[in-house]
Every structure is written in structure tokens, then in C-alpha cells.
Design a protein around this motif. Structure first.
Motif, PDB file in Angstrom:
ATOM      1  N   THR A 140      -6.717   2.764  -4.058  1.00  0.00           N
ATOM      2  CA  THR A 140      -5.381   3.321  -4.285  1.00  0.00           C
ATOM      3  C   THR A 140      -5.238   4.656  -3.573  1.00  0.00           C
ATOM      4  O   THR A 140      -4.226   4.922  -2.913  1.00  0.00           O
ATOM      5  CB  THR A 140      -5.126   3.514  -5.783  1.00  0.00           C
ATOM      6  N   LEU A 141      -6.250   5.516  -3.727  1.00  0.00           N
ATOM      7  CA  LEU A 141      -6.132   6.849  -3.145  1.00  0.00           C
ATOM      8  C   LEU A 141      -6.084   6.791  -1.624  1.00  0.00           C
ATOM      9  O   LEU A 141      -5.441   7.623  -0.987  1.00  0.00           O
ATOM     10  CB  LEU A 141      -7.297   7.734  -3.606  1.00  0.00           C
ATOM     11  N   LEU A 143      -4.964   4.021   0.084  1.00  0.00           N
ATOM     12  CA  LEU A 143      -3.785   3.257   0.506  1.00  0.00           C
ATOM     13  C   LEU A 143      -2.504   4.071   0.384  1.00  0.00           C
ATOM     14  O   LEU A 143      -1.542   3.811   1.105  1.00  0.00           O
ATOM     15  CB  LEU A 143      -3.639   1.991  -0.345  1.00  0.00           C
ATOM     16  N   LEU A 144      -2.487   5.025  -0.554  1.00  0.00           N
ATOM     17  CA  LEU A 144      -1.237   5.747  -0.816  1.00  0.00           C
ATOM     18  C   LEU A 144      -0.646   6.384   0.442  1.00  0.00           C
ATOM     19  O   LEU A 144       0.511   6.105   0.781  1.00  0.00           O
ATOM     20  CB  LEU A 144      -1.465   6.775  -1.929  1.00  0.00           C
ATOM     21  N   ILE A 147       0.346   3.504   3.028  1.00  0.00           N
ATOM     22  CA  ILE A 147       1.541   2.720   2.728  1.00  0.00           C
ATOM     23  C   ILE A 147       2.796   3.582   2.836  1.00  0.00           C
ATOM     24  O   ILE A 147       3.846   3.105   3.288  1.00  0.00           O
ATOM     25  CB  ILE A 147       1.406   2.071   1.326  1.00  0.00           C
ATOM     26  N   THR A 148       2.698   4.856   2.453  1.00  0.00           N
ATOM     27  CA  THR A 148       3.844   5.740   2.625  1.00  0.00           C
ATOM     28  C   THR A 148       4.222   5.818   4.099  1.00  0.00           C
ATOM     29  O   THR A 148       5.405   5.755   4.454  1.00  0.00           O
ATOM     30  CB  THR A 148       3.520   7.142   2.077  1.00  0.00           C
ATOM     31  N   LEU A 183       7.907  -4.574   3.858  1.00  0.00           N
ATOM     32  CA  LEU A 183       6.778  -3.801   3.329  1.00  0.00           C
ATOM     33  C   LEU A 183       5.928  -4.669   2.410  1.00  0.00           C
ATOM     34  O   LEU A 183       4.703  -4.785   2.589  1.00  0.00           O
ATOM     35  CB  LEU A 183       7.316  -2.579   2.577  1.00  0.00           C
ATOM     36  N   LEU A 187       2.104  -6.111   2.980  1.00  0.00           N
ATOM     37  CA  LEU A 187       1.040  -5.676   2.073  1.00  0.00           C
ATOM     38  C   LEU A 187       0.332  -6.868   1.446  1.00  0.00           C
ATOM     39  O   LEU A 187      -0.901  -6.872   1.313  1.00  0.00           O
ATOM     40  CB  LEU A 187       1.622  -4.780   0.977  1.00  0.00           C
TER      41      LEU A 187
ATOM     42  N   PRO B  85      -4.556  -2.325  -6.266  1.00  0.00           N
ATOM     43  CA  PRO B  85      -4.235  -1.039  -5.635  1.00  0.00           C
ATOM     44  C   PRO B  85      -2.879  -1.067  -4.937  1.00  0.00           C
ATOM     45  O   PRO B  85      -2.136  -0.081  -4.989  1.00  0.00           O
ATOM     46  CB  PRO B  85      -5.365  -0.844  -4.620  1.00  0.00           C
ATOM     47  N   VAL B  89       0.298   1.466  -5.686  1.00  0.00           N
ATOM     48  CA  VAL B  89       1.011   2.253  -4.686  1.00  0.00           C
ATOM     49  C   VAL B  89       2.490   1.860  -4.669  1.00  0.00           C
ATOM     50  O   VAL B  89       3.365   2.725  -4.557  1.00  0.00           O
ATOM     51  CB  VAL B  89       0.361   2.068  -3.302  1.00  0.00           C
ATOM     52  N   VAL B  93       5.637   4.203  -4.591  1.00  0.00           N
ATOM     53  CA  VAL B  93       6.475   4.320  -3.393  1.00  0.00           C
ATOM     54  C   VAL B  93       7.861   3.710  -3.632  1.00  0.00           C
ATOM     55  O   VAL B  93       8.881   4.368  -3.417  1.00  0.00           O
ATOM     56  CB  VAL B  93       5.775   3.647  -2.194  1.00  0.00           C
TER      57      VAL B  93
END
Lengths: 247, 280
Positions: A140-141, A143-144, A147-148, A183, A187, B85, B89, B93
Motif C-alpha cells: 500500500t505504501l 502503491l499510493l 497510483i496517484t 484506472l 489496476l 493494497p 489506495v 484516491v
């Protein structure tokens, strides 16, 4: 000596629990100030203060509105307009609650802004529940930001194809659809590829693992963690016992 | 995608029974904490901040959520696990995007509901709880809401399981009902741990109910009943739009979607097999 990530997590967690159990505003203020001092000493205050403010300012305002304007149990009325009564008891309650929450939030944020994430993931054992939780946390940390950035690229691509977000709910919904669908689609596809890669490397098979990253730990730190957890549990039991005996 | 391993032995029934026990214990911890707090509420809230009920709410809900994670996480296949995950996110987002451009709600469960629809109630519950725990890395105040988020993921998965996503107009209805349950369960956390809400607008609504003479828990529950069902109805609709926009091939790679015929127009496995034999 470098602290093991789980030791600092135990520190932060037991501080938050003990502050909540103590429920006295001098303790809360002292813990909050201590946390700020620690983060200033560690050089993370510049990032920590805005993050803490983003959480605590709306929370504090909300507490002020809820208890400052209406506290039916309050006796000492300071000001009254219409149905809203500002009472001393309400303001004191809001202040105490805000101090206590700030202390807990600051203690936990000091941990999350100072911890070395790869160390934390390596410290969680590399298989079983811990390993899977470590995978979720680490990915997660990482990908954040990715993905942003990807969402930004998709918006630019759609804008170059003529997407203009106009006023009106329908236009906004259409614009959301144009950006969210590519998006989510990409993903989900990526996740499928990653699952196959992980599976090929024996992610879900049982058995011992070796780790490239060694996190130093010592018997003293292990003992310290046990003591901190015991202290937090004792604080909770003490508070519940006081409540049970009517204290 | 990833199927049960053909070469490794399947997990022993004892382990499966232990996991089932953990799931039940987790659900019991959450339900017991809620019932205790609702029955005991007025005695304590104004008697001093942060007293026993804050600790009971915090520990009961958190222990329940962690037990659920421990029970569910090892059972998930890798194809679902890598989606978690992504869901976390997306919660952040897409929630920010919708909140800033569309409507003034804080839609923070889009990813959780998406996983629940694609991979089932257990995965949804784990995603909800993990989402709160990982997000508390940046914002510790969401940590106590882990149980509520797990409940929403689980309910969304059940809605998908029983075909509420097959008709487009049923998705918002399911979201509305989920929002009612989720709001009622999360209200004690807001009341006892925070003594209020985390936003200024919701705080104003709570204050209005308080000045009409409600207790804090009643005021916060009513506020949650105003905002949560609407919020979840929008989230479920957004997820339905997203899921139906995915290509058929992507949707059908999830066993849960195939087995329970979650989405309209996707035939279940035996029918698909029959179809292929007829055409061949």
C-alpha cells in the motif's frame, strides 16, 4: 542503539493506551508535548505537524461545536443564544477530550513518521498472518504514490482527448467515469500479473523463509516490549476496576 | 487465475476449524462490545472524559477486527491478496476525487466494496479492517472504526452473493441498508472514543440534536443515520458502474463472481461449460 521497529510501536501504542486510561489533562498535555519534542529531536517535526494538524483541527472544532454549544448536563451558563447554550462544563469537557485525543494521535504519529518501513516489514515475520499483513502494508505504501501519479496521467490523457469538467452533476459523473474506469481496469490487470509472479515465487506456500534484511533485536528490547504491553494492559484493567467500583 | 494447489496438501481440517472459531470470536467481540456500550451508555459519558467506555469501545472493536483479519487473511488466495493494497489506495484516491469534485460526502469505502463484490464477504471484511489499520498510519483516528469498515465490506459481499448487483437499481438500495447498519454500529465509537465526530459539518448536526435534549450517543446515531446511508448508496452505485465497465474477461477471472453469478449477463460455470460443448 537503534530501536527495533516493534519496540517503538509498543512504546507508541502503550503511551496512547495509558494516556486514554489516565484521562487527566495534565498527563495528556505532557504526553503531547513530549511527543512533539521527540519528533523535533528526530527531525520529523516538519512533516509531522501538518499531518497532525490535518487530523486534529477538524476534530477539535467538531468537539467545540458539539459540546461548546450544547451540553444539556452543564450548569454554569456563560452565554445563551436561541437553543445554543455555552456552558463552562461543556467547554471543559471538549478541552479535556481534545487534549487526550491529541496526545494519543501525536504519540502514534511520531511512530509512523520515524519508523523505517522496510525494517518494519522485515520485522513482521515473512510468512503467515504477519507476512501477509506486512505485504499489504508495504505494497500500500509503495502503491499510493504510483497510483496517484497514474490517476494524474489518465486525467491528462483524457483532457488531451477533449475532456472538460463542466458544471452540473451529470457532466461530473461522466468525467468521473472517464477517469475512474481506465484506472480501475489497469489496476485490476496489474494485480493479476503480480499475483501470478508472487505465486511463482512461492508466496503462499508454507515453510521457512530467509530474509535479506536483518533487523537487529536484543533480549533487553524483547523484555521492554513485554513490559510495555503489560503496563498498557494494567492501565486498562485499573481503569475498568475503578469504574466497576464506582470510582 | 490461481487455483488451489495441486501438489501441496490442502490445509488440515483442524486449522480450518480454528479459523472458523476465530471468525466467530471476532464477530462476538464486536457484537458484545456494541451491546454493552448501548446498554450502559448514559452512566459514563459526562462523568469524565476517556473513562472506561472509551477503553471498552477501543479494545472490543479493535480486538474483534484483528481476530477477523487473523482468521481471514491466511485463507485468501494470492489473486485476492494483491487486490487488497489496490483497494486501500482506491479508498483514498477515488474517495478524495469524488469528495472534491462530485458531492460533499466522504466516500472512503469504494475500494473495499469493489473487493467485496469481486471476491466475496470474507475478503471484503478483511479489506475493510486492514484499510482502517493501514490508514491509521497517517491518521490514527480511523483506527477505532476498523470494525465498522469490516462490517461494511462483509455486508457488501453478502449483497453481491445474493444477487443484489445483478439489477442496477438494487445496488443503491443495498448500499442504503448497509449504511444504516454501519452507521448504527460505528456511532458508539464516535461517541465514546471521540466524544463527537471528526468533521465540522457532522459536528454541527450532532450539536443540533444535542440541543434538542438527546444523549450524545442518540445524537451521533441520528447524525450517522442522516449521512451514512446516502454515502453508502453512492458508493455502491459507483462500484456497480465500475464493475459493469470492466471487460467480461477481467470480471470472470474472479471465482466468486463466477460461482455466485454476481453480475447480470455472466453465466455461471456449468452453463458456460454447456455452452462451450454445444458450440464446439
Amino acid at each position: 542503539m537503534r530501536l527495533h521497529p516493534l519496540t517503538s510501536l509498543a512504546f507508541a501504542g502503550s503511551t496512547a493506551v495509558i494516556t486514554t486510561a489516565a484521562a487527566s489533562w495534565p498527563v495528556s498535555l505532557a504526553v503531547g508535548a513530549g511527543a512533539l519534542g521527540l519528533s523535533a529531536a528526530g527531525g520529523t517535526a516538519r512533516r509531522l505537524v501538518p499531518a497532525a494538524a490535518a487530523v486534529l483541527v477538524p476534530l477539535g472544532l467538531s468537539l467545540l461545536i458539539v459540546h461548546g454549544l450544547s451540553f444539556p448536563e452543564g450548569r454554569t451558563v456563560l452565554a445563551q443564544f436561541g437553543p445554543a447554550r455555552v456552558t463552562a462544563e461543556g467547554l471543559a469537557f471538549a478541552g479535556e477530550r481534545a487534549a487526550q485525543l491529541s496526545a494519543a494521535v501525536l504519540a502514534l504519529l511520531v511512530f509512523s513518521f520515524s519508523v523505517n518501513v522496510p525494517d518494519l516489514v522485515a520485522a513482521l515475520a515473512s510468512r503467515g498472518v504477519h507476512g501477509r499483513f506486512g505485504f499489504v502494508l508495504a505494497s500500500t505504501l509503495t502503491l499510493l504514490p504510483a497510483i496517484t501519479a497514474q490517476a494524474g496521467r489518465i486525467r491528462q490523457a483524457q483532457e488531451s482527448r477533449g475532456l472538460v469538467i463542466r458544471r452540473g452533476l451529470l457532466h461530473k459523473v461522466a468525467a468521473f467515469r472517464l477517469q475512474a474506469i481506465p484506472l480501475v481496469l489497469s489496476l485490476v490487470e496489474d494485480a493479476g500479473t503480480r499475483a501470478a509472479a508472487l505465486e511463482a515465487r512461492g508466496f503462499s506456500s508454507p515453510g521457512p523463509r530467509t530474509s535479506y534484511r536483518e533487523v537487529p533485536d536484543s533480549a533487553i528490547q524483547r523484555l521492554l516490549r513485554m513490559l510495555l504491553l503489560a503496563a498498557a494492559a494494567a492501565a486498562v484493567v485499573w481503569r475498568l476496576w475503578l469504574a466497576g467500583t464506582g470510582g | 487465475m490461481s487455483s488451489p494447489s495441486l501438489t501441496l496438501p490442502s490445509p488440515a481440517p483442524a486449522a480450518a476449524r480454528r479459523r472458523r472459531l476465530l471468525e466467530i470470536l471476532g464477530a462476538l467481540a464486536i457484537a458484545g462490545t456494541y451491546i454493552y456500550l448501548v446498554l450502559n451508555q448514559p452512566a459514563d459519558i459526562t462523568g469524565g472524559p476517556g473513562s472506561a467506555s472509551a477503553l471498552i469501545a477501543l479494545s472490543g472493536f479493535l480486538v474483534g477486527a484483528i481476530l477477523l483479519i487473523v482468521a481471514v487473511l491466511p485463507t485468501l488466495p494470492a489473486s485476492t491478496l494483491v487486490l487488497i493494497p489496490v483497494a486501500l489506495v482506491l479508498n483514498i484516491v477515488l474517495g478524495q476525487f469524488v469528495g472534491s469534485t462530485l458531492v460533499p460526502f466522504y466516500l472512503d469505502a469504494i475500494g473495499t466494496v469493489l473487493i467485496a463484490v469481486l471476491a466475496g464477504p470474507a475478503a471484503g471484511a478483511a479489506t475493510g479492517a486492514l484499510s482502517s489499520i493501514v490508514w491509521s498510519f497517517f491518521n490514527p483516528t480511523v483506527l477505532p472504526f476498523a470494525a465498522g469498515a469490516a462490517l461494511i465490506g462483509c455486508l457488501a459481499g453478502l449483497a453481491a452473493r445474493y444477487g443484489l448487483f445483478r439489477r442496477f437499481y438494487l445496488a443503491p438500495v443495498a448500499g442504503f441498508a448497509t449504511g444504516i447498519i454501519g452507521g448504527v454500529v460505528s456511532a458508539p465509537v464516535a461517541a465514546f472514543v471521540f466524544g463527537g465526530t471528526s468533521g465540522v459539518a457532522t459536528g454541527a448536526i450532532v450539536s443540533a440534536f444535542r440541543s434538542m435534549g438527546d444523549t450524545l450517543l442518540a445524537a451521533i446515531t441520528k447524525q450517522a443515520l442522516i449521512s451514512d446511508p446516502m454515502d453508502k448508496a453512492i458508493v455502491f452505485t459507483v462500484v456497480a458502474v465500475l464493475v459493469y465497465a470492466l471487460p467480461r474477461r477481467t470480471r470472470l477471472q474472479f471465482p466468486f463472481v463466477r460461482r455466485h453469478r454476481v453480475l447480470a449477463g455472466t453465466t455461471n460455470e456449468p452453463a458456460a461449460a454447456q455452452g462451450s460443448t454445444q458450440t464446439s
